[in-house]
Scaffold this motif. Structure first.
Motif, PDB file in Angstrom:
ATOM      1  N   GLY A 471     -53.232  92.958  81.389  1.00 38.22           N
ATOM      2  CA  GLY A 471     -54.052  93.671  82.672  1.00 38.22           C
ATOM      3  C   GLY A 471     -53.127  94.129  83.688  1.00 38.22           C
ATOM      4  N   ARG A 472     -51.955  94.549  83.334  1.00 42.45           N
ATOM      5  CA  ARG A 472     -50.685  94.811  84.294  1.00 42.45           C
ATOM      6  C   ARG A 472     -49.757  95.626  83.388  1.00 42.45           C
ATOM      7  NH1 ARG A 472     -49.166  89.665  87.581  1.00 42.45           N
ATOM      8  NH2 ARG A 472     -48.209  91.054  89.080  1.00 42.45           N
ATOM      9  N   ASP A 473     -48.799  96.417  84.155  1.00 38.68           N
ATOM     10  CA  ASP A 473     -47.961  97.274  83.374  1.00 38.68           C
ATOM     11  C   ASP A 473     -46.829  96.571  83.436  1.00 38.68           C
ATOM     12  OD1 ASP A 473     -46.329  99.334  82.403  1.00 38.68           O
ATOM     13  OD2 ASP A 473     -46.898 100.596  83.869  1.00 38.68           O
ATOM     14  N   PRO A 474     -46.038  96.149  82.303  1.00 31.19           N
ATOM     15  CA  PRO A 474     -44.700  95.608  82.336  1.00 31.19           C
ATOM     16  C   PRO A 474     -43.409  96.670  82.881  1.00 31.19           C
ATOM     17  CG  PRO A 474     -45.856  95.223  80.065  1.00 31.19           C
ATOM     18  CD  PRO A 474     -46.660  96.287  80.890  1.00 31.19           C
ATOM     19  N   ASP A 475     -43.846  97.812  82.858  1.00 29.56           N
ATOM     20  CA  ASP A 475     -42.655  98.741  83.541  1.00 29.56           C
ATOM     21  C   ASP A 475     -42.803  98.717  85.178  1.00 29.56           C
ATOM     22  OD1 ASP A 475     -42.022  99.743  81.224  1.00 29.56           O
ATOM     23  OD2 ASP A 475     -43.477 101.273  81.069  1.00 29.56           O
ATOM     24  N   ASP A 476     -43.531  98.068  85.554  1.00 31.60           N
ATOM     25  CA  ASP A 476     -43.696  97.620  87.144  1.00 31.60           C
ATOM     26  C   ASP A 476     -42.550  96.598  87.490  1.00 31.60           C
ATOM     27  OD1 ASP A 476     -44.184  96.655  89.645  1.00 31.60           O
ATOM     28  OD2 ASP A 476     -46.390  97.079  89.504  1.00 31.60           O
ATOM     29  N   PRO A 477     -41.509  96.696  88.212  1.00 30.93           N
ATOM     30  CA  PRO A 477     -40.495  96.055  88.413  1.00 30.93           C
ATOM     31  C   PRO A 477     -41.180  94.345  88.778  1.00 30.93           C
ATOM     32  CG  PRO A 477     -39.821  98.004  89.327  1.00 30.93           C
ATOM     33  CD  PRO A 477     -41.168  98.210  89.016  1.00 30.93           C
ATOM     34  N   ALA A 478     -42.092  94.467  89.667  1.00 26.94           N
ATOM     35  CA  ALA A 478     -42.911  93.256  90.041  1.00 26.94           C
ATOM     36  C   ALA A 478     -43.231  92.428  89.187  1.00 26.94           C
ATOM     37  CB  ALA A 478     -43.779  93.322  91.168  1.00 26.94           C
ATOM     38  N   VAL A 479     -43.920  92.938  87.981  1.00 28.03           N
ATOM     39  CA  VAL A 479     -44.449  92.368  86.879  1.00 28.03           C
ATOM     40  C   VAL A 479     -43.439  91.859  86.024  1.00 28.03           C
ATOM     41  CG1 VAL A 479     -45.863  92.965  84.711  1.00 28.03           C
ATOM     42  CG2 VAL A 479     -46.509  93.866  86.693  1.00 28.03           C
ATOM     43  N   ARG A 480     -42.323  92.666  85.797  1.00 23.92           N
ATOM     44  CA  ARG A 480     -41.113  92.156  85.009  1.00 23.92           C
ATOM     45  C   ARG A 480     -40.509  91.128  85.617  1.00 23.92           C
ATOM     46  NH1 ARG A 480     -39.660  97.893  84.197  1.00 23.92           N
ATOM     47  NH2 ARG A 480     -37.800  97.516  85.289  1.00 23.92           N
ATOM     48  N   ALA A 481     -40.416  91.082  86.940  1.00 23.07           N
ATOM     49  CA  ALA A 481     -39.727  89.630  87.650  1.00 23.07           C
ATOM     50  C   ALA A 481     -40.672  88.651  87.346  1.00 23.07           C
ATOM     51  CB  ALA A 481     -39.631  89.864  89.088  1.00 23.07           C
ATOM     52  N   GLU A 482     -41.802  88.802  87.323  1.00 26.45           N
ATOM     53  CA  GLU A 482     -42.784  87.603  87.223  1.00 26.45           C
ATOM     54  C   GLU A 482     -42.644  87.110  85.771  1.00 26.45           C
ATOM     55  OE1 GLU A 482     -46.766  88.401  88.183  1.00 26.45           O
ATOM     56  OE2 GLU A 482     -46.550  88.321  90.371  1.00 26.45           O
ATOM     57  N   LEU A 483     -42.543  88.198  84.848  1.00 21.89           N
ATOM     58  CA  LEU A 483     -42.563  87.717  83.329  1.00 21.89           C
ATOM     59  C   LEU A 483     -41.055  87.135  83.121  1.00 21.89           C
ATOM     60  CD1 LEU A 483     -43.845  90.696  81.802  1.00 21.89           C
ATOM     61  CD2 LEU A 483     -44.860  88.506  81.399  1.00 21.89           C
ATOM     62  N   TRP A 484     -40.074  87.549  84.106  1.00 21.44           N
ATOM     63  CA  TRP A 484     -38.607  87.079  83.745  1.00 21.44           C
ATOM     64  C   TRP A 484     -38.558  85.316  84.091  1.00 21.44           C
ATOM     65  CZ3 TRP A 484     -35.005  84.660  86.958  1.00 21.44           C
ATOM     66  CH2 TRP A 484     -33.710  84.497  86.466  1.00 21.44           C
ATOM     67  N   VAL A 485     -39.357  85.151  85.445  1.00 18.63           N
ATOM     68  CA  VAL A 485     -39.305  83.904  85.720  1.00 18.63           C
ATOM     69  C   VAL A 485     -40.228  82.834  84.824  1.00 18.63           C
ATOM     70  CG1 VAL A 485     -40.178  82.221  87.563  1.00 18.63           C
ATOM     71  CG2 VAL A 485     -39.225  84.457  88.063  1.00 18.63           C
TER      72      VAL A 485
END
Length: 511
Positions: A471-485
């Motif tokens: 329900g979120r866009d992985p191209d959003d830097p904030a989303v990618r940061a959460e995924l990285w963590v």
């Protein structure tokens, strides 16, 4: 041992002969040339006296020989062809009668050639004695590493006799061979002399050693310790008096035993401090507070190469900074507690020994670490070491690990719950691997597809599906940061968060 008279007479370049019979093995301590009728005031005994017989006559030959025999010379060399064409009969008769060895020196042989030859033999013997003493000291040092008992055993064998190590009360601690224990009772009265102390600072110095001569046995006893009260005694016994080389060897043994008995104050403090840690007691007393490093401190983890853990300990002992460190060898690695201000100095000492991982500072200013307080610092040092090994780096600080500054402040339990909740739907659809590659490629589809070995269109399809699930866009830097963590946390097992990477770090060997 000095060269023997028989060995000197056998030197072919001198051409010496003995009309009084085969020369004995009497030691030759020096060569003295004298034409005096009575040279004995200038002799000490043991010399090979050389003369051309300038003052010797038929009337004084017997007295001349008697004086030399009484002085204890090794022998008399008579140069023929200068004053006398041959050894005078009166001199030869007196020498035979009184037991003086005569050596005939041919006319072409200068006396200085004999002096040089004996000097070279003395130098060779001296060098051999020094070499023997040096080798014996090395053997004793190696034996001392295994304890005083091994040292005593080695000493007895080097001397060809027996050795006893006694404590301050005179009780036997070690005996070689075992039957040497029987000498302890006989030595007890003598030990009292070695226990006496000076009555005042200006009094007679206390005895440090004594020698006893018994039928068929020569005994030497030395006290062990540097203070007024001896810490023990070393007794050795041999069939013959100890030569100078043997005294040197015994002295080395006493020095090693003294070093072992005189425990340095710092080592006592360290043991007290470690006992406080093990007993979970305060370490701030007069001993513990001075031995435990006060905060802040760092923990270093080192993986030594061919030299093994001993190379790390040797490196620490090569510099005064190493005395303030606490090393802990474990398996193939060594953990070292280092005062923060000495961390870089100690790291430089370990250069060339093996890669080093360095934790961040830990502990409060001026306060010794509490029991277990440095366990997290050890884990971080191990993580830095594992990363240094993978990257082939000589040293790596934990703070320099990518992203470790963020991961290090996360609560492991909360972070793992967050990661599980975020990644669970992706794992259910087997999309977690594709999303992880996309995040690690910083949203670069071509790079991620190549890493996965799939076509970019395949990856694009997977990422659209992942976006729907999240329900979120992985191209959003904030989303990618959460995924990285989340992926970083998920890459670790247990109750800690380590450096994230494509390869799983090696499990720590010390923690």
């Amino acid at each position: 041992m000095p060269p023997s008279l028989s060995a000197v007479a056998a030197l072919p370049q001198l051409g010496l002969t003995s009309p009084t019979g085969p020369p004995p093995d009497t030691p030759v301590l020096w060569v003295a040339v004298s034409e005096l009728e009575d040279p004995t005031p200038y002799l000490e005994g043991g010399e090979l006296v050389l003369t051309t017989g300038m003052r010797i006559t038929a009337g004084n030959a017997a007295g001349y020989v008697a004086r030399l025999v009484e002085r204890g010379v090794a022998g008399l060399g008579f140069g023929v062809g200068v004053i006398h064409p041959a050894i005078p009969d009166e001199l030869l008769t007196a020498a035979r009668a009184q037991g003086l060895v005569l050596l005939e020196v041919p006319r072409p042989v200068p006396f200085i050639a004999i002096g040089k030859a004996v000097s070279r033999m003395l130098a060779a013997e001296w060098y051999e004695d020094v070499t023997r003493a040096y080798q014996a000291q090395r053997e004793l040092t190696r034996a001392a590493l295994a304890g005083p008992g091994r040292l005593v055993t080695r000493l007895a064998r080097l001397l060809g006799g027996w050795a006893l190590l006694l404590d301050a009360a005179g009780d036997v601690r070690h005996a070689e061979p075992t039957r040497a224990r029987a000498h302890a009772d006989a030595l007890a009265p003598e030990l009292a002399r070695l226990r006496r102390r000076s009555p005042s600072p200006g009094g007679t110095p206390e005895a440090a050693s004594l020698a006893l001569s018994l039928p068929g046995e020569h005994i030497a006893v030395q006290r062990i310790g540097l203070g007024g009260r001896p810490r023990g005694f070393l007794a050795v016994g041999t069939g013959e008096p100890l030569p100078p080389t043997a005294h040197t060897i015994v002295g080395a043994a006493v020095a090693l035993l003294t070093l072992q008995s005189e425990t340095p104050r710092t080592a006592r403090d360290l043991r007290s401090a470690l006992a406080a840690v093990l007993l979970d007691r305060p370490a701030g007393g007069p001993a513990g507070g001075s031995a435990l490093p006060r905060g802040p401190v760092r923990v270093l983890a080192c993986a030594p190469g061919k030299g093994g853990t001993g190379a790390v300990l040797d490196a620490l002992e090569s510099d005064p900074a190493g005395e303030r460190c606490l090393p802990l060898p474990a398996g193939r690695r060594v953990a070292i507690i280092v005062p923060d201000g000495l961390a870089e100095t100690v790291v430089s000492l370990l250069a060339g020994v093996g890669p080093v991982g360095v934790s961040a500072p830990a502990g409060a200013e001026g306060v010794p670490p509490a029991p277990g307080a440095l366990a997290p610092a050890l884990r971080r040092a191990e993580e830095a070491l594992s990363a240094a090994v993978r990257a082939d780096l000589p040293v790596l600080h934990h703070a320099d690990l990518p992203g470790q500054g963020v991961l290090g402040v996360l609560d492991p339990e909360a972070a793992r719950a967050f990661a599980d909740a975020l990644l669970a739907p992706l794992r259910a659809e087997r999309l977690d691997g594709s999303v992880r590659a996309y995040v690690q490629a910083n949203g670069q589809g071509e790079t991620a597809a190549r890493a996965l070995g799939v076509h970019r269109h395949t990856l694009r399809t997977r990422m659209r599906k992942a976006a729907e699930i999240l329900g979120r866009d992985p191209d959003d830097p904030a989303v990618r940061a959460e995924l990285w963590v989340a992926f970083a946390v998920a890459a670790n097992e247990g109750d800690r968060i380590r450096h994230v990477g494509d390869s799983t770090p090696e499990p720590p060997e010390i923690a």
